[in-house]
Scaffold this motif. Sequence first.
Motif, mmCIF file in Angstrom:
data_model
loop_
_atom_site.group_PDB
_atom_site.id
_atom_site.type_symbol
_atom_site.label_atom_id
_atom_site.label_comp_id
_atom_site.label_asym_id
_atom_site.label_seq_id
_atom_site.Cartn_x
_atom_site.Cartn_y
_atom_site.Cartn_z
ATOM 1 N N THR A 37 -10.464 -1.837 6.631
ATOM 2 C CA THR A 37 -9.841 -0.887 7.555
ATOM 3 C C THR A 37 -9.406 -1.578 8.841
ATOM 4 O O THR A 37 -8.292 -1.366 9.339
ATOM 5 C CB THR A 37 -10.808 0.264 7.880
ATOM 6 O OG1 THR A 37 -11.127 0.971 6.674
ATOM 7 C CG2 THR A 37 -10.183 1.223 8.887
ATOM 8 N N ASN A 38 -10.281 -2.408 9.375
ATOM 9 C CA ASN A 38 -9.961 -3.129 10.618
ATOM 10 C C ASN A 38 -8.800 -4.096 10.419
ATOM 11 O O ASN A 38 -7.904 -4.204 11.267
ATOM 12 C CB ASN A 38 -11.190 -3.882 11.120
ATOM 13 C CG ASN A 38 -12.284 -2.951 11.616
ATOM 14 O OD1 ASN A 38 -12.015 -1.818 11.996
ATOM 15 N ND2 ASN A 38 -13.523 -3.427 11.596
ATOM 16 N N ALA A 39 -8.825 -4.810 9.287
ATOM 17 C CA ALA A 39 -7.752 -5.769 8.996
ATOM 18 C C ALA A 39 -6.421 -5.054 8.809
ATOM 19 O O ALA A 39 -5.372 -5.515 9.267
ATOM 20 C CB ALA A 39 -8.094 -6.587 7.756
ATOM 21 N N SER A 40 -6.468 -3.911 8.148
ATOM 22 C CA SER A 40 -5.244 -3.143 7.922
ATOM 23 C C SER A 40 -4.669 -2.635 9.242
ATOM 24 O O SER A 40 -3.449 -2.649 9.446
ATOM 25 C CB SER A 40 -5.534 -1.962 6.983
ATOM 26 O OG SER A 40 -4.356 -1.240 6.718
ATOM 27 N N GLN A 41 -5.541 -2.187 10.140
ATOM 28 C CA GLN A 41 -5.078 -1.740 11.454
ATOM 29 C C GLN A 41 -4.438 -2.889 12.219
ATOM 30 O O GLN A 41 -3.395 -2.732 12.863
ATOM 31 C CB GLN A 41 -6.258 -1.177 12.256
ATOM 32 C CG GLN A 41 -5.878 -0.672 13.644
ATOM 33 C CD GLN A 41 -4.890 0.476 13.601
ATOM 34 O OE1 GLN A 41 -5.149 1.502 12.963
ATOM 35 N NE2 GLN A 41 -3.754 0.322 14.256
ATOM 36 N N VAL A 197 -6.116 -8.506 -0.717
ATOM 37 C CA VAL A 197 -4.761 -8.012 -0.479
ATOM 38 C C VAL A 197 -4.446 -7.979 1.016
ATOM 39 O O VAL A 197 -3.378 -8.437 1.451
ATOM 40 C CB VAL A 197 -4.586 -6.608 -1.105
ATOM 41 C CG1 VAL A 197 -3.278 -5.962 -0.635
ATOM 42 C CG2 VAL A 197 -4.605 -6.702 -2.629
ATOM 43 N N THR A 198 -5.363 -7.448 1.816
ATOM 44 C CA THR A 198 -5.110 -7.380 3.258
ATOM 45 C C THR A 198 -5.099 -8.766 3.890
ATOM 46 O O THR A 198 -4.401 -8.987 4.889
ATOM 47 C CB THR A 198 -6.153 -6.497 3.969
ATOM 48 O OG1 THR A 198 -7.479 -6.925 3.623
ATOM 49 C CG2 THR A 198 -5.990 -5.046 3.572
ATOM 50 N N ASN A 199 -5.847 -9.713 3.315
ATOM 51 C CA ASN A 199 -5.810 -11.090 3.820
ATOM 52 C C ASN A 199 -4.438 -11.727 3.589
ATOM 53 O O ASN A 199 -3.932 -12.469 4.442
ATOM 54 C CB ASN A 199 -6.890 -11.939 3.156
ATOM 55 C CG ASN A 199 -8.276 -11.648 3.691
ATOM 56 O OD1 ASN A 199 -8.432 -11.008 4.729
ATOM 57 N ND2 ASN A 199 -9.299 -12.105 2.984
ATOM 58 N N ILE A 200 -3.844 -11.436 2.436
ATOM 59 C CA ILE A 200 -2.494 -11.927 2.160
ATOM 60 C C ILE A 200 -1.516 -11.330 3.165
ATOM 61 O O ILE A 200 -0.681 -12.025 3.749
ATOM 62 C CB ILE A 200 -2.063 -11.577 0.711
ATOM 63 C CG1 ILE A 200 -2.863 -12.425 -0.288
ATOM 64 C CG2 ILE A 200 -0.559 -11.803 0.523
ATOM 65 C CD1 ILE A 200 -2.615 -12.034 -1.744
ATOM 66 N N GLU A 201 -1.629 -10.022 3.371
ATOM 67 C CA GLU A 201 -0.756 -9.362 4.335
ATOM 68 C C GLU A 201 -0.919 -9.956 5.726
ATOM 69 O O GLU A 201 0.056 -10.216 6.424
ATOM 70 C CB GLU A 201 -1.067 -7.867 4.368
ATOM 71 C CG GLU A 201 -0.136 -7.077 5.286
ATOM 72 C CD GLU A 201 -0.548 -5.621 5.420
ATOM 73 O OE1 GLU A 201 0.357 -4.789 5.616
ATOM 74 O OE2 GLU A 201 -1.753 -5.318 5.359
ATOM 75 N N SER A 202 -2.162 -10.210 6.138
ATOM 76 C CA SER A 202 -2.425 -10.780 7.463
ATOM 77 C C SER A 202 -1.785 -12.153 7.605
ATOM 78 O O SER A 202 -1.171 -12.473 8.648
ATOM 79 C CB SER A 202 -3.936 -10.901 7.692
ATOM 80 O OG SER A 202 -4.554 -9.644 7.775
ATOM 81 N N ALA A 203 -1.945 -12.982 6.580
ATOM 82 C CA ALA A 203 -1.397 -14.349 6.639
ATOM 83 C C ALA A 203 0.111 -14.311 6.845
ATOM 84 O O ALA A 203 0.674 -15.089 7.639
ATOM 85 C CB ALA A 203 -1.750 -15.097 5.345
ATOM 86 N N LEU A 204 0.791 -13.397 6.152
ATOM 87 C CA LEU A 204 2.247 -13.332 6.271
ATOM 88 C C LEU A 204 2.681 -12.672 7.577
ATOM 89 O O LEU A 204 3.669 -13.107 8.195
ATOM 90 C CB LEU A 204 2.819 -12.582 5.079
ATOM 91 C CG LEU A 204 2.693 -13.336 3.756
ATOM 92 C CD1 LEU A 204 3.234 -12.479 2.597
ATOM 93 C CD2 LEU A 204 3.439 -14.655 3.799
ATOM 94 N N MET A 205 1.965 -11.646 8.014
ATOM 95 C CA MET A 205 2.302 -11.016 9.294
ATOM 96 C C MET A 205 2.215 -12.043 10.429
ATOM 97 O O MET A 205 3.042 -12.031 11.343
ATOM 98 C CB MET A 205 1.372 -9.842 9.575
ATOM 99 C CG MET A 205 1.664 -8.601 8.758
ATOM 100 S SD MET A 205 3.261 -7.848 9.152
ATOM 101 C CE MET A 205 3.197 -6.393 8.083
#
Length: 209
Positions: A37-41, A197-205
């Motif tokens: 949740t925190n990573a997604s935010q 999944v959220t780690n992948i998103e974080s890396a690209l963001m």
Amino acid sequence: MIGMMYLVLTALLALQVSSAVIEKFYALNESIENGVTNASQYNGDRLVNIEEAVKKRGNRSDEMLIAQHAKELREKTQKMRAFMEKLKTEMIDKTGGFNEEGNLKGAKEETEVEVYMLGTNKSNGKAYELQTKLKEYVVYVNKTSGTFFPLIALDAKDDPIYQNNTDQKNKDFAQVNFAQTPLVAAMAVISDLETKVTNIESALMNQYV
């Protein structure tokens, strides 16, 4: 983390899973979910920052394209996470829901989880659908970002944790993660995949900023 959880489960299930162990898995899942949740935010905030920065610099065409990629990534990730959250919700429903104290009635339940996730074959087992969707997500990310992320829902033969394990190496993703697995542990497995999944998103963001 999935591999470690499975090894623990294998040893404990042979002895019957105690209430204390179930509670630990429940706490583990809650901890993982809070992290997701925190990573997604954080990722959502990064998208807003990207869009605002592009606007302040005059909406240059190349930067607008980057912002569009970031927005599409966010949408894909949210859709992937929504599917995984739905799996957890449906498993909870199928195992009795919650009691008056808010605790899972079927925390130890294995049979309903296995029937739901493995099905009678690959056409109706939710774990196989999950594996397919996770593969599609990673393929999409790699194609649109020009980076390389490895697949995150592997059959045992492709997973370094299991590929040399005589007892596990011939099992597929669904079997190795959800067969004979209590509800709380199955939920933790899915939550761990959400983390990936959220780690992948974080890396690209972070690359897009």
